[in-house]
Design an enzyme around this catalytic site. Structure first.
Site, PDB file in Angstrom:
ATOM      1  N   GLY A  83       0.810  -1.211   0.000  1.00 36.65           N
ATOM      2  CA  GLY A  83       0.000   0.000   0.000  1.00 36.65           C
ATOM      3  C   GLY A  83       0.844   1.261   0.000  1.00 36.65           C
ATOM      4  O   GLY A  83       0.343   2.359  -0.262  1.00 36.65           O
TER       5      GLY A  83
ATOM      6  N   LYS B 207       9.851   2.471   0.586  1.00 33.26           N
ATOM      7  CA  LYS B 207       8.717   2.391   1.518  1.00 33.26           C
ATOM      8  C   LYS B 207       8.270   3.806   1.850  1.00 33.26           C
ATOM      9  O   LYS B 207       9.064   4.605   2.374  1.00 33.26           O
ATOM     10  CB  LYS B 207       9.120   1.650   2.790  1.00 33.26           C
ATOM     11  CG  LYS B 207       7.970   1.474   3.773  1.00 33.26           C
ATOM     12  CD  LYS B 207       8.330   0.490   4.854  1.00 33.26           C
ATOM     13  CE  LYS B 207       7.244   0.368   5.902  1.00 33.26           C
ATOM     14  NZ  LYS B 207       7.635  -0.556   6.965  1.00 33.26           N
TER      15      LYS B 207
ATOM     16  N   ASP C 222       1.309 -11.332   6.605  1.00 35.74           N
ATOM     17  CA  ASP C 222       1.805 -10.461   5.541  1.00 35.74           C
ATOM     18  C   ASP C 222       3.157  -9.859   5.922  1.00 35.74           C
ATOM     19  O   ASP C 222       3.792  -9.202   5.100  1.00 35.74           O
ATOM     20  CB  ASP C 222       0.795  -9.347   5.239  1.00 35.74           C
ATOM     21  CG  ASP C 222       0.439  -8.542   6.480  1.00 35.74           C
ATOM     22  OD1 ASP C 222      -0.079  -9.139   7.442  1.00 35.74           O
ATOM     23  OD2 ASP C 222       0.687  -7.329   6.497  1.00 35.74           O
TER      24      ASP C 222
END
Ligand code: AMP
Ligand code: MG
Length: 573
Positions: A139, A160, A307
């Site tokens: 995301g 990131k 995850d």
């Protein structure tokens, strides 16, 4: 047992400074064989080998039948290099940018995509806190491409905090300076400790503010934004397989498994049902070793959702992690987990096992022989137990932990460590100074309780009662007797030196104490990069004495006990 007080501090410290005011760490001379990032060749094996999302519009949505979506980073206002990890640059063959701004920094800030890069966000799902969460995905992380390093190994560069992707759901795709500093520092500290981990190449301030509710208490405020360029052979997680299995996308599941095996487990041979089974077994083995290392150094990941579990057995996704200070199996750094303590220190092996059972379910369509999956899970248990016992033996300076009475010795130690708040790192390092030899008389026998335990005094956060003191001394006497049994059995003249060297390499002197990371963050927020630079330097040699940096080995000061960022952290990042 007395769990550390995780009550959230209400004190909000001010670290929201303009990112542009933060100076870069001074550069050191580069080795001439390194190449500017902008002149590197990039490969994109993940993109080429695997099915991509046919749709390209970058809005949050459910993606189907794909392992990734092609998406470019969203440019930021003013990317500026704050920190660079020379060892990672050398691994990749990439030179440290010679200025805090410029073309390479634009790449690392997501403002420039180089020819040859095919940036993407990976699609994955996951079990969060024990429940299936559906699609998650990258995301806010975007992989730029892969570099073949001077050692011939392929590694991905992933930003990131690089902006929104179809997997961003309702969030902004960004990361704040505080969490980025923590990821940057901890990745490199863990690597130096010998713990398998993703790495971090650079830390870049974005020149933009990001709004976060740091305490999840309804008080969002702007914070400095930043981007870490992290590096690993692969960022594939258990969740990449889980999402494909959940939607019965079995062809993609097989292709992803084949890709990971060919690229990252080539020794296993051509993919087939039996290869898949051996591959799962190897993932279990690596995960077992990984968690044993976490326990050895007192690392608590804090969010072991599936995850956040690497298929390569690396530590991945540094969020509200923490380092054990007061030894406590119940301790969790994550405020979100303070109630259930699912991810506390002592639960990590069990949770890793549970996560592997989720992976086993996801891989079941590829492996008809389900007994092989069961076997893999037993391999996890055995690997963890053997590794943990071996590491504990090293930590204690014992040849092994197989003798009668060893289990009681160890459980007695764990009880002791929890009866008075005791710093794990200092305690084990201090054990090296407990006199076991009879040189010049018989010091251990001759000493009173306080004298015997003197090398451990530094590890205690509170004064011991006389009863506790005598329990510790009694344990130490049993321990000394046990070490002497080893000495008699081995009859090596250099026994003491060999033993101390093993202990030294199992018991770090310097770890990234939570308050040290917080000090680095606050200093950087004030424009002072010297604290993070010093920490990076010291943590690269965590087993060395480094007497000039002794203060960084001290136990957590009392002011840091309940200060946000120093003991308790939320997932907000
Ligand atoms: P984490 O808790 O960091 O493992 O993240 C869980 C999921 O939330 C992953 O899919 C992340 O990509 C996503 N996520 C976390 N923070 C953000 C953010 N600021 N913007 C977009 N997605 C995010
Ligand atoms: Mg994550």
């Amino acid at each position: 047992m007395s769990p550390i007080n995780l009550k959230r501090s209400v004190k909000v410290h001010d670290e929201a400074h303009d990112a542009a005011a933060v100076p870069a760490i001074p550069a050191t001379a580069d080795s001439p064989s390194l190449t500017d990032l902008c002149d590197m060749q990039f490969d994109n094996s993940f993109v080429h080998a695997l099915p991509g999302d046919p749709e390209t519009h970058n809005i949050p949505r459910a993606v189907r039948n794909a392992c990734y979506t092609r998406v470019d980073p969203t440019p930021v206002r003013a990317p500026r290099l704050l920190a660079w990890a020379d060892p990672v640059g050398e691994l990749l063959g990439v030179s440290r940018p010679d200025s805090p701004t410029g073309p390479a920094v634009e790449v690392l800030g997501g403002n420039r995509v180089l020819p040859g890069m095919q940036p993407y966000a990976a699609r994955y799902g996951g079990h969060q806190f024990g429940h299936w969460a559906g699609q998650l995905g990258d995301g806010r992380a975007i992989t730029l491409g892969e570099i073949l390093g001077p050692d011939g190994a392929r590694r991905e560069l992933q930003l990131k905090g690089a902006g929104k992707t179809p997997y961003s759901r309702t969030a902004d795709g960004r990361a704040v300076l505080r969490s980025s500093v923590r990821e940057f520092l901890c990745s490199e500290a863990m690597h130096a400790l010998g713990v398998p981990t993703t790495r971090a190449l650079s830390l870049v301030a974005t020149g933009e503010m990001v709004v976060r509710d740091m305490f999840y208490d309804g008080n969002p405020r702007p914070e400095t934004g930043a981007i870490v360029c992290r590096v690993a052979p692969s960022f594939v997680r258990f969740g990449n397989f889980e999402i494909l299995a959940a939607y019965n996308e079995l062809d993609s599941l097989r292709r992803l498994a084949d890709y990971v095996i060919r690229e990252h487990f080539p020794g296993l041979g051509t993919p087939s049902p039996s290869t898949y089974a051996r591959w799962f077994e190897e993932i279990c083995r690596r995960t077992g070793r990984l968690v044993a290392h976490w326990m050895r150094v007192g690392f608590v990941h804090g969010v072991m959702n599936t995850d956040n579990m690497s298929i390569l057995g690396l530590t991945i996704d540094y969020g509200p992690y923490g380092w054990l200070e007061g030894f406590d199996f119940q301790w969790t750094p994550n405020t979100t987990d303070a109630q259930g303590r699912r991810y506390c220190f002592g639960n990590q092996p069990e949770i890793a096992h549970w996560n592997l059972t989720r992976l086993a379910s996801a891989l079941a369509p590829l492996i008809e022989d389900h007994a092989a999956l069961e076997y893999g899970l037993t391999v996890f248990g055995e690997t963890f137990q053997n590794a943990w016992r071996g590491m504990l033996a090293d930590k204690l300076g014992l040849v092994s932990l197989g003798q009668d009475g060893d289990d009681t010795l160890v459980s007695g130690l764990f009880d002791l460590l929890q009866q008075v708040e005791t710093d794990m790192t200092l305690f084990f390092r201090g054990l090296m100074d407990i006199p076991v030899d009879a040189e010049g008389g018989n010091p251990a026998e001759a000493m009173d309780d306080a004298g015997l335990a003197a090398p451990l005094r530094r590890a205690f956060y509170a004064d011991e009662t006389p009863a506790q003191q005598s329990r510790l001394a009694a344990w130490l006497r049993r321990y000394i007797a046990r070490v002497r049994l080893d000495r008699e059995a081995t009859s090596l003249p250099e026994f003491a030196d060999v033993r101390l060297e093993r202990m030294r390499r199992a018991n770090p002197k310097y770890v990234l104490r939570n308050y040290l990371a917080q000090q680095a963050i606050e200093a950087l927020g004030q424009g002072d990069a010297s604290v993070i630079a010093r920490l990076m330097e010291v943590l690269q040699h965590p087993y060395d004495e480094q007497p000039e940096h002794e203060a960084l080995a001290d136990r957590r000061p009392e002011w840091a006990r309940n200060k946000a960022g120093c003991s308790a952290l939320s997932c907000s990042s």
